[in-house]
Design an enzyme around this catalytic site. Structure first.
Site, PDB file in Angstrom:
ATOM      1  N   ILE A   1       0.832  -1.194   0.000  1.00 41.82           N
ATOM      2  CA  ILE A   1       0.000   0.000   0.000  1.00 41.82           C
ATOM      3  C   ILE A   1       0.878   1.260   0.000  1.00 41.82           C
ATOM      4  CG2 ILE A   1      -1.904   1.219   1.105  1.00 41.82           C
ATOM      5  CD1 ILE A   1      -2.478  -1.724   0.082  1.00 41.82           C
TER       6      ILE A   1
ATOM      7  N   GLN B   1      27.004   3.511 -35.477  1.00 42.42           N
ATOM      8  CA  GLN B   1      25.687   3.090 -35.967  1.00 42.42           C
ATOM      9  C   GLN B   1      24.886   2.315 -34.921  1.00 42.42           C
ATOM     10  OE1 GLN B   1      26.190   1.144 -39.749  1.00 42.42           O
ATOM     11  NE2 GLN B   1      26.780   3.043 -40.768  1.00 42.42           N
TER      12      GLN B   1
ATOM     13  N   GLU C   1      -0.889  -1.912 -10.356  1.00 43.08           N
ATOM     14  CA  GLU C   1      -2.037  -1.378 -11.110  1.00 43.08           C
ATOM     15  C   GLU C   1      -2.367  -2.266 -12.307  1.00 43.08           C
ATOM     16  OE1 GLU C   1      -3.629   1.641 -10.526  1.00 43.08           O
ATOM     17  OE2 GLU C   1      -2.338   2.516  -9.001  1.00 43.08           O
TER      18      GLU C   1
END
Lengths: 393, 251
Positions: A169, A285, A369
């Site tokens: 939490i 590159q 989430e």
């Protein structure tokens, strides 16, 4: 020749689509993050604290609960809320987590499902930052499957009695107000628990290698007695917590881009100044390929977030739209952090650069989430009409 | 108390300046900001407004893009926003006349500005406006307050700081001030969005811009920095010390 002052990477000039108000809010938060957060974040992580000045500043700027209207809340657009999350997370995911939890997970359910008395009592003090809120849904044994939660509430006539435990939490230990989801006669309901309620404690979880500047806690309810007027009257079932998560996930889809931009900026600067074999590594590159890939993914993510913001503001969205953006943007941000670490070579592991911190943070953001996999299942169900979360049902 | 604050929008200090055909290419400027010394003037004006229940008039003379800066000023508390079009402005005396005309129109009691703009570094606006208004002018100030009918201001002197009191209409040109410009907040930004910007032209203000005896012939970028010198090994220490002392004059 196009010149670039700081300005976060915005290859397609997506921010030009923002309203003037949204841009002013962006600049306000961006300046604050540059001046107050970035110089102090490594120290906060080392000490494992969320600096209290940040709570005060977020309240003074008036960005907490950004898209909520009335009751002392800012009343901005969802797009503005997204922009705020992006700017905060360029500083640190822990900071953005604080704002997400305060606004989307603690203020929003009171705003949407609370009684008039609850809204008038809690929201102004939470919008000003005076009271910190947290959100209790996840339990030690119930993460992706919150519907089977164990925490329960009993109606004892003149009060409710809560028993159970919540875990992971954010803000728990420092919160004055916890919005806790528990089963009353088998139905999930929301309850407002205050810091000093008897039988309630919120010990901090220690030992995280991620979100170190954010407080993460357990919430423990042992015959926790709360008054009858603390239940949120406006919602029953998982729709309550899921509504909150939709808003928080929306903010994360923008926030992750802030982390990605910070990693890109650092990788670009490093590659331009790091000389190997007599030339800047940016002239090789393989490095350019990496930078081009980062820019490509960030630009796609920005378009995704902006369009989702417009849909959210127009009220024409479905939760699957948010799942896609949360999943994609966190995924690319984490991969960009890893590639940026690669470009920085050994230096990438030092706290002189923000790379490793963002990378470690994003491991949490990928999981909380709604995990990356769960969001895939949400999209999968949308495509096929077949839910694949569980073998039952 | 009517407090006029004169503001100028300049290329952000981080923006790269490109000169093409002898002139600064304004289109190449990626970010425009409020000139830093003007920010100190604005903050001091806001403090004076709060302490004296005053009205703060933010005034700029510039192209249309500079209106954005007025909205930024409104977000931190400017009450009235005036944009003067710089069309036809040929030199700094024109700008000063236009600014002075607006200041008179609003019966400003006190005028605050930066000591110089971060782009041209001209430094003539404050004294120039004061001359036109026949007002007192104190330059290089770090703070101004209004006590017992007088403006009290601090400025550097030969051997420290001097405190100067002025009464009547006064112009103060700010050096680095004591307080940074306050941060806006969402409430201020939302109010600023609704605040109208009043636009005025030289014709509206009755200022004649036809004559000027100054022409800006050309602009050139600063010379490229010479390449640094590199010394490896302790045996070079005396050379380096000598160069730092005699060539760079830093020790």
């Amino acid at each position: 020749m196009i010149t670039m002052a700081y300005e976060a990477l915005d290859f397609y000039d997506v921010d030009s689509l923002l309203s003037e108000e949204e841009r002013m809010v962006r600049d306000m938060v961006r300046d604050w993050v540059d001046e107050e957060v970035i110089p102090n974040i490594e120290n906060a992580c080392r000490e494992g604290v969320f600096p209290d000045e940040w709570r005060v500043a977020l309240g003074e700027m008036g960005v907490l609960g950004a898209p909520l209207k009335g009751y002392g809340c800012p009343g901005l657009s969802y797009t503005a809320y997204g922009v705020i999350c992006r700017e905060l997370e360029r500083g640190d995911s822990g900071l953005r987590s604080f704002a997400s939890v305060q606004g989307s997970l603690a203020m929003y359910p009171i705003w949407d499902f609370g009684s008039e008395e609850q809204k008038n009592y809690y929201l102004p003090k939470m919008a000003s930052g005076e009271w910190i809120g947290c959100f209790g849904l996840t339990e030690p044994d119930y993460g992706s499957n919150p519907g089977d939660m164990i925490t329960k509430a009993e109606d004892k006539g003149d009060h409710y009695l809560l028993n159970g435990a919540k875990m992971w939490i954010t803000n728990g230990t420092i919160a004055e107000v916890a919005v806790v989801w528990a089963k009353l006669d088998g139905v999930i309901r929301g309850f407002i628990v205050e810091k000093n309620d008897p039988g309630f404690s919120a010990p901090e979880m220690k030992g995280k290698h991620s979100l170190k500047a954010s407080v993460t806690s357990e919430l423990v309810f042992q015959d926790c007695k709360i008054p009858k007027d603390r239940m949120l009257p406006g919602v029953k079932g998982l729709r309550g917590p899921f509504s909150c998560l939709n808003n928080a996930r929306f903010g994360i889809s923008w926030g992750a881009l802030g982390s990605a931009q910070a990693c890109f900026d650092s990788a670009k600067d490093y590659a331009m100044s790091r000389i190997q074999f007599n030339h800047p590594i940016a002239s090789y590159q393989l490095v350019q390929n990496k930078l081009a890939w980062m820019l490509r993914e960030i630009t796609k993510g920005q378009l995704l977030a902006y369009h989702l913001g417009q849909k959210k503001d127009a009220g024409v969205w479905i939760p699957e739209h948010i799942s896609l953006a949360k999943m994609n943007n966190v995924d690319i941000a984490l991969e960009i952090a890893r590639v940026a670490r690669d470009i920085h070579g050994a230096n990438g592991i030092l706290d002189e650069y923000p790379i490793m911190r963002h990378m470690a943070n994003l491991e949490s953001v990928k999981t909380y989430e709604g995990t990356h996999d769960i969001h895939n299942l949400i999209i999968g169900r949308h495509i096929t009409g077949i839910q694949a979360f569980t073998r039952e049902a | 108390m009517n407090i006029a604050v004169l503001l100028k929008q300049v290329p952000d200090t981080t923006a790269k300046i490109i000169i093409s055909e002898g002139k600064v290419d304004e289109n190449s400027v990626s970010k425009w900001s409020m000139s830093p010394y003007d920010e100190y003037a604005l903050e001091s004006g806001l403090q004076m407004k709060d302490a004296n229940n005053g009205l703060l008039i933010a005034i700029t003379c510039g192209p249309d893009r500079s209106k954005k800066m007025l909205t930024d000023a409104a977000a931190v508390g400017a009450d009235t926003l005036i944009h003067i079009s710089d069309e036809g402005v040929k030199d700094s005396t024109h700008t000063q006349q236009l600014l002075a005309a607006v200041i008179k129109k609003f019966d400003a009691n006190v005028i605050l500005c930066g000591k110089q703009a971060a782009d041209t570094n001209g430094g003539s606006t404050g004294p120039g406006v004061a001359e036109i208004l026949d007002a007192a002018c104190v330059t290089l100030v770090s703070e101004v307050s209004f006590t017992d009918g007088k403006y009290i201001t601090m400025r550097p002197s030969n051997n420290g700081t001097e405190k100067v009191s002025v009464d009547g209409i006064s112009v103060f040109a700010f050096d680095k001030g004591t307080t940074e410009l306050r941060r806006p907040n969402v409430r201020g930004i939302m109010m600023a969005k609704k605040k109208a910007i009043e636009s005025m032209t030289s014709t509206d203000l009755g200022v004649d811009l036809s004559s000027s005896n100054v022409t800006l012939d050309s602009q050139t970028p600063p010379p490229e920095k010479a390449a640094g010198q590199k010394f490896d090994g302790a045996e070079h220490v005396p050379t380096v010390v000598s160069k730092l002392r005699n060539e760079a004059n830093v020790i």
